[in-house]
Enzyme design. Structure first.
Site, PDB file in Angstrom:
ATOM      1  N   HIS A  45      38.703  40.136  39.383  1.00 10.73           N
ATOM      2  CA  HIS A  45      39.542  40.793  40.396  1.00 10.73           C
ATOM      3  C   HIS A  45      39.067  42.233  40.675  1.00 10.73           C
ATOM      4  O   HIS A  45      37.916  42.552  40.407  1.00 10.73           O
ATOM      5  CB  HIS A  45      41.019  40.711  40.000  1.00 10.73           C
ATOM      6  CG  HIS A  45      41.403  39.313  39.589  1.00 10.73           C
ATOM      7  ND1 HIS A  45      41.701  38.320  40.481  1.00 10.73           N
ATOM      8  CD2 HIS A  45      41.455  38.727  38.351  1.00 10.73           C
ATOM      9  CE1 HIS A  45      41.951  37.190  39.831  1.00 10.73           C
ATOM     10  NE2 HIS A  45      41.795  37.396  38.527  1.00 10.73           N
ATOM     11  N   GLU A  59      46.157  42.779  36.096  1.00 12.46           N
ATOM     12  CA  GLU A  59      45.000  42.103  35.513  1.00 12.46           C
ATOM     13  C   GLU A  59      43.701  42.852  35.792  1.00 12.46           C
ATOM     14  O   GLU A  59      42.839  43.001  34.920  1.00 12.46           O
ATOM     15  CB  GLU A  59      44.901  40.667  36.045  1.00 12.46           C
ATOM     16  CG  GLU A  59      43.726  39.899  35.437  1.00 12.46           C
ATOM     17  CD  GLU A  59      43.600  38.480  35.974  1.00 12.46           C
ATOM     18  OE1 GLU A  59      44.431  38.088  36.826  1.00 12.46           O
ATOM     19  OE2 GLU A  59      42.672  37.781  35.533  1.00 12.46           O
ATOM     20  N   HIS A 114      39.048  37.627  32.224  1.00 13.01           N
ATOM     21  CA  HIS A 114      40.325  37.515  32.952  1.00 13.01           C
ATOM     22  C   HIS A 114      41.498  37.600  31.989  1.00 13.01           C
ATOM     23  O   HIS A 114      41.340  37.478  30.780  1.00 13.01           O
ATOM     24  CB  HIS A 114      40.387  36.190  33.717  1.00 13.01           C
ATOM     25  CG  HIS A 114      39.504  36.161  34.921  1.00 13.01           C
ATOM     26  ND1 HIS A 114      39.975  36.260  36.200  1.00 13.01           N
ATOM     27  CD2 HIS A 114      38.144  36.085  35.021  1.00 13.01           C
ATOM     28  CE1 HIS A 114      38.963  36.233  37.055  1.00 13.01           C
ATOM     29  NE2 HIS A 114      37.835  36.122  36.366  1.00 13.01           N
ATOM     30  N   GLU A 180      40.074  33.871  29.253  1.00 16.74           N
ATOM     31  CA  GLU A 180      41.451  34.220  29.669  1.00 16.74           C
ATOM     32  C   GLU A 180      42.140  34.823  28.444  1.00 16.74           C
ATOM     33  O   GLU A 180      42.496  34.130  27.502  1.00 16.74           O
ATOM     34  CB  GLU A 180      42.203  32.971  30.139  1.00 16.74           C
ATOM     35  CG  GLU A 180      41.679  32.386  31.443  1.00 16.74           C
ATOM     36  CD  GLU A 180      42.190  33.124  32.684  1.00 16.74           C
ATOM     37  OE1 GLU A 180      42.868  34.166  32.544  1.00 16.74           O
ATOM     38  OE2 GLU A 180      41.907  32.647  33.806  1.00 16.74           O
TER      39      GLU A 180
END
Ligand SMILES: [Zn+2]
Length: 357
Positions: A45, A59, A114, A180
């Site tokens: 992102h 995030e 992430h 993640e």
């Protein structure tokens, strides 16, 4: 950003390695050097895409924090690596830009960082649906090391190694893994993501996984030396310092002791410091209840002598750190044990260890 990758590529041009992937032919008399491994590091992102949000966290900020730490740890602790990042600031970068950039650069591996969301807890990691053995090996290294890193700080649920048809896994031409790291919308996970030590431990785990897979040599200065009171030519003390074998906690055959007095009359340990730099200085002494509780140790640091007071009535029979000091290069008296203390009991000079850090 480190200038190292650019410098390394410039060297390749000078050496005339014409084609990417071509074997380097060393010039006569010139030792060949191995090509650096190329890591493409992708903080998920960024910019207008905040990624998941929850519990006051975004995030995109967490992934950048972790990825920058991964880069810094790798460059500080390992040799033989070039790192390119999809972003090093809060920038908007499309998924296509990320994979195009990694492919054009010729990365050896692609790691995307992430933070999870949607309710749940713990750590999981992804590779693409169909998997070659190199990708599987990278996945194993990343999953186990990242998890172990986080677990040095807190209990973390292992949600497992998974596969997914994610753009960055599908469109990259090299082994690619996406991690993640906890759930931003779960309070307990978010509290860990707000803990700087946890993020650093996570980054350290990622770095370890990358280094392990790529076989990066750790940077090691290698220099460490022990000087005992019996080491020839490296220990000097006046006749006021007697020799004892009284305590079994001693280092080596014996140690030296003296009564405290309001004069230095230091016993000195001489060390040949190979290069100016930071060194950890430790001492070993046998502890006896009646020994001095405030023995002054003197370290001849580059900026001037520094005194560290040690309680020698306790904590003996082990290396005790006096701290890390900037030392000048050269062969000189580096550590002294002074008699100048108002505390009662013998002051002890037994051994010191000096290690470059
Ligand atoms: Zn994400």
């Amino acid at each position: 950003m480190s200038s190292h990758p650019i410098r390394r590529r410039a060297l390749f041009q000078v050496a005339g390695a014409a084609a990417v992937g071509a074997a380097l032919t060393p010039w006569a008399g010139v030792p060949a050097f191995a090509a650096n491994k190329k890591l493409y590091l992708d903080p998920g992102h960024g910019g207008t895409d905040s990624g998941a949000v929850g519990n006051g966290l975004q995030e995109k900020a967490l992934t950048l924090n972790i990825a920058l730490q991964i880069r810094d740890i790798l460059l500080a602790d390992y040799s033989g690596i070039d790192i390119r990042m999809s972003r090093t600031t809060d920038a908007t970068v499309s998924l296509q830009q990320r994979t195009d950039d990694a492919n054009a650069w010729g990365a050896d591996i692609f790691i995307s960082v992430h933070i999870n969301s949607g309710g749940g807890t713990g750590f999981e990691s992804y590779r693409y649906l169909t998997t070659d053995s190199a990708t599987l090996a990278l996945h194993n290294a990343m999953h186990s090391n990242a998890l172990a890193g986080m677990r040095t700080v807190a209990g973390v649920t292992d949600r497992g190694m998974k596969t997914a048809n994610f753009h960055v896994l599908r469109e990259t031409t090299m082994p690619a893994i996406l991690t993640e790291n906890m759930f931003i919308d779960t309070v307990a996970d978010a509290n860990l993501l707000k803990n700087a030590a946890f993020l650093t431990a996570d980054a350290r785990g990622h770095a370890k996984g990358i280094a392990s897979y790529l076989g990066l040599p750790p940077k090691s200065t290698g220099y460490s030396t022990i000087v005992d009171n019996a080491t020839a030519g490296r220990f000097t003390a006046s006749a006021n310092w007697a020799t004892s074998t009284y305590s079994t906690q001693r280092y080596g055959a014996d140690y030296r002791y003296a009564n405290p007095v309001l004069a230095s009359d230091a016993a000195w340990f001489k060390v040949n410091i190979p290069a100016a730099g930071n060194y950890k200085v430790e001492t070993w002494y046998p502890a006896v209840a009646g020994y001095n509780t405030a023995t002054p140790f003197v370290v001849a640091a580059a900026g001037g002598n520094q005194t560290i007071v040690v309680d020698q009535s306790t904590g003996g029979g082990a290396w005790r750190s006096l701290g890390t000091f900037a030392l000048a290069a050269g062969d000189y008296n580096v550590v002294g044990v002074s008699r100048w203390t108002s505390a009662a009991g013998y002051v002890i000079a037994d051994a010191v260890r000096v290690t470059q850090v």
